[in-house]
Motif scaffolding. Structure first.
Motif, mmCIF file in Angstrom:
data_model
loop_
_atom_site.group_PDB
_atom_site.id
_atom_site.type_symbol
_atom_site.label_atom_id
_atom_site.label_comp_id
_atom_site.label_asym_id
_atom_site.label_seq_id
_atom_site.Cartn_x
_atom_site.Cartn_y
_atom_site.Cartn_z
ATOM 1 N N UNK A 167 0.794 -1.093 0.023
ATOM 2 C CA UNK A 167 -0.019 0.159 0.091
ATOM 3 C C UNK A 167 0.866 1.273 -0.036
ATOM 4 N N UNK A 168 0.644 2.029 -0.933
ATOM 5 C CA UNK A 168 1.412 3.269 -1.102
ATOM 6 C C UNK A 168 0.624 4.590 -1.110
ATOM 7 N N UNK A 169 1.213 5.588 -0.669
ATOM 8 C CA UNK A 169 0.344 6.917 -0.787
ATOM 9 C C UNK A 169 1.451 7.936 -1.469
ATOM 10 N N UNK A 211 4.131 -0.282 -5.595
ATOM 11 C CA UNK A 211 3.354 -1.431 -5.075
ATOM 12 C C UNK A 211 3.768 -2.606 -5.830
ATOM 13 N N UNK A 212 3.915 -2.694 -6.942
ATOM 14 C CA UNK A 212 4.379 -3.795 -7.968
ATOM 15 C C UNK A 212 5.679 -4.320 -7.353
ATOM 16 N N UNK A 213 6.559 -3.324 -6.899
ATOM 17 C CA UNK A 213 7.864 -3.595 -6.544
ATOM 18 C C UNK A 213 7.837 -4.265 -5.250
ATOM 19 N N UNK A 214 7.038 -3.853 -4.187
ATOM 20 C CA UNK A 214 6.971 -4.381 -2.933
ATOM 21 C C UNK A 214 6.278 -5.613 -2.766
ATOM 22 N N UNK A 215 5.166 -5.876 -3.823
ATOM 23 C CA UNK A 215 4.544 -7.216 -3.750
ATOM 24 C C UNK A 215 5.370 -8.317 -4.512
#
Length: 468
Positions: free
Chosen positions: A258-260, A289-293
């Motif tokens: 989740x990003x803001x 988000x793509x990077x973290x997930x």
């Protein structure tokens, strides 16, 4: 709750959705409409019941609303859910309000400050086009409007419709996109809404009816604009230890990213309405988000995104990386945004049909986690591996709600379905490593399960008059 559990390590922890609830979204001003405390009570109690926990288990609450007096969050909770003395944070971030409440709630758990948090959003709106409340001070979106005025001028139409409408005009000028492409998006979303009992509107239209409905601004017709709405939505978030301690493994859905993101110089310095309405914010939130997930657009099956206007949905396709810049029209023509295509986008009907109560928007989207908890009453249905939800959109499918799904998709009537990790049947070990997951982005006016965009455009009411 033991002190040891409360004082668990403060490193980044996993966060799970364990309960969800919402009201039906309705037109403002109806004779039998509920006041916001009653809306909040209905959504909150549903979420607690769904989570199988009591309000006394909730350690903090993040409450989102835009139109209301200060501390309305306390009034919504005190005499509806309980008076336990917990911290209650009031959140006002316009179209991103619900997703911001979710973002805050998740951070409280992720940082080890709480193990069970309520994210609640509600809105009781006014009829018709929303007007500015203060005229004796700077408007938070004045600099955004300046860019539009310099490039396209200013008309008497609602300002939000002009902003997003001009972004669509720029897309047509730059890439050759056609008016029909925007209309096809609205046609799709209205078609999807007939399957959502919580949707404000459930009427199906043909493409010609969408294009010939009342004009709001330039090519944007009323059926391509979201309405104002009354409604509420809530979610119970929990840490992994709380989930295990309360035996909630069979219903916990993890938020994996989740990003803001807020505005950057490109919003104001590139003479681009596409940038003004949040393209770069959405793109950056999606990238993070793509990077973290570890996921890519091709790994996602279902997407809920912020369609305050059909133009914004089209632009967001490209920001999320579903297609190259300028190719959204081709994606639409292929049918890759609905059943039978690469993605099912806004199966709830989107804001255009479902409605847009600002505080509840996105939180109801989070309720999309409900279908990930497959039960025997859903025999014959199957659900995607990953969901992408936008920051300013909202929807919920209750366990008894049936929706169309590709017949070729696998059917799991028990347990949880998750990407890359397959099925975890009831009775499996308590490890949550293979549970269903939600990809959350936080952008300005949208959430990819939490595209939580924080942007002054959210400071201007997106809803448009006409469907009230």
């Amino acid at each position: 709750m033991t002190a040891a559990l409360r004082m668990q390590n403060t490193g980044s922890r996993r966060v799970f959705v364990v309960g969800v609830g919402m009201t039906k979204f309705q037109k403002p001003g109806l004779q039998d409409s509920l006041d916001y405390p009653d809306l909040a009570k209905e959504a909150g109690l549903k979420a607690l019941t769904d989570a199988r926990v009591s309000y006394s288990d909730v350690e903090q609450a993040c409450v989102g609303y835009v139109y209301g007096e200060s501390t309305s969050g306390q009034r919504a909770i005190y005499h509806s859910l309980g008076l336990t003395g917990i911290p209650i944070f009031n959140v006002n971030n316009n179209c991103s309000t619900g997703s911001t409440a979710l973002y805050m709630a998740r951070q409280l758990i992720q940082g080890g400050l709480a193990n069970c948090v309520l994210a609640l959003g509600f809105e009781k709106m006014e009829k018709g086009s929303l007007a500015f409340k203060f005229v004796d001070r700077a408007n938070p979106m004045d600099k955004h409007v300046e860019v539009m005025v310099d490039k396209y001028g200013l008309s008497s139409a609602p300002v939000a419709a002009q902003l997003f409408g001009c972004a669509g005009k720029e897309h047509m000028e730059k890439y050759g996109t056609k008016i029909e492409h925007f209309a096809k998006i609205a046609w799709k979303n209205h078609s999807h809404s007939v399957n959502n009992p919580y949707s404000q509107f459930q009427e199906k239209y043909n493409l010609e009816e969408v294009m010939n409905s009342r004009k709001v601004f330039d090519y944007l017709t009323i059926l391509q604009c979201c309405p104002t709405s009354d409604g509420a939505a809530a979610a119970i978030l929990a840490s992994e230890s709380f989930v295990i301690q309360h035996n909630l493994q069979s219903q916990a859905v993890e938020i994996v990213a989740q990003e803001m993101v807020t505005d950057r110089l490109s919003t104001f310095q590139e003479d681009s309405m596409i940038k003004v309405v949040g393209f770069d914010l959405s793109k950056e939130a999606a990238r993070r988000c793509y990077e973290k997930s570890g996921l890519k657009p091709k790994d996602v099956n279902v997407i809920e995104l912020h369609d305050c206007f059909s133009a914004n949905e089209l632009i967001t396709y490209e920001a999320l990386g579903l297609c190259a810049e300028g190719k959204a029209g081709e994606l639409i023509d292929r049918g890759d945004n609905t059943y039978g295509g690469k993605w099912v986008i806004n199966p709830s009907g989107g804001l255009i049909s479902k409605g847009h109560p600002l505080g509840a928007t996105v939180l109801d989207l989070l309720l999309a986690s409900a279908p990930l908890r497959v039960s025997s009453c859903l025999s014959g249905l199957s659900f995607p591996e990953h969901w992408v939800l936008p920051t300013s959109a909202a929807w919920f499918w209750p366990p008894s709600f049936s929706l169309p799904w590709p017949a070729s998709a696998p059917d799991f009537t028990q347990g949880l379905y998750a990407v890359g990790s397959g099925l975890r049947l009831p009775g499996a070990p308590p490890s949550l490593l293979s549970g269903p997951r939600i990809l959350c982005l936080s952008l300005r006016l949208r959430v990819m399960v939490s595209l939580v965009p924080q942007h002054p455009l959210g400071a201007h009411p997106c809803p448009t008059p006409g469907l009230l």
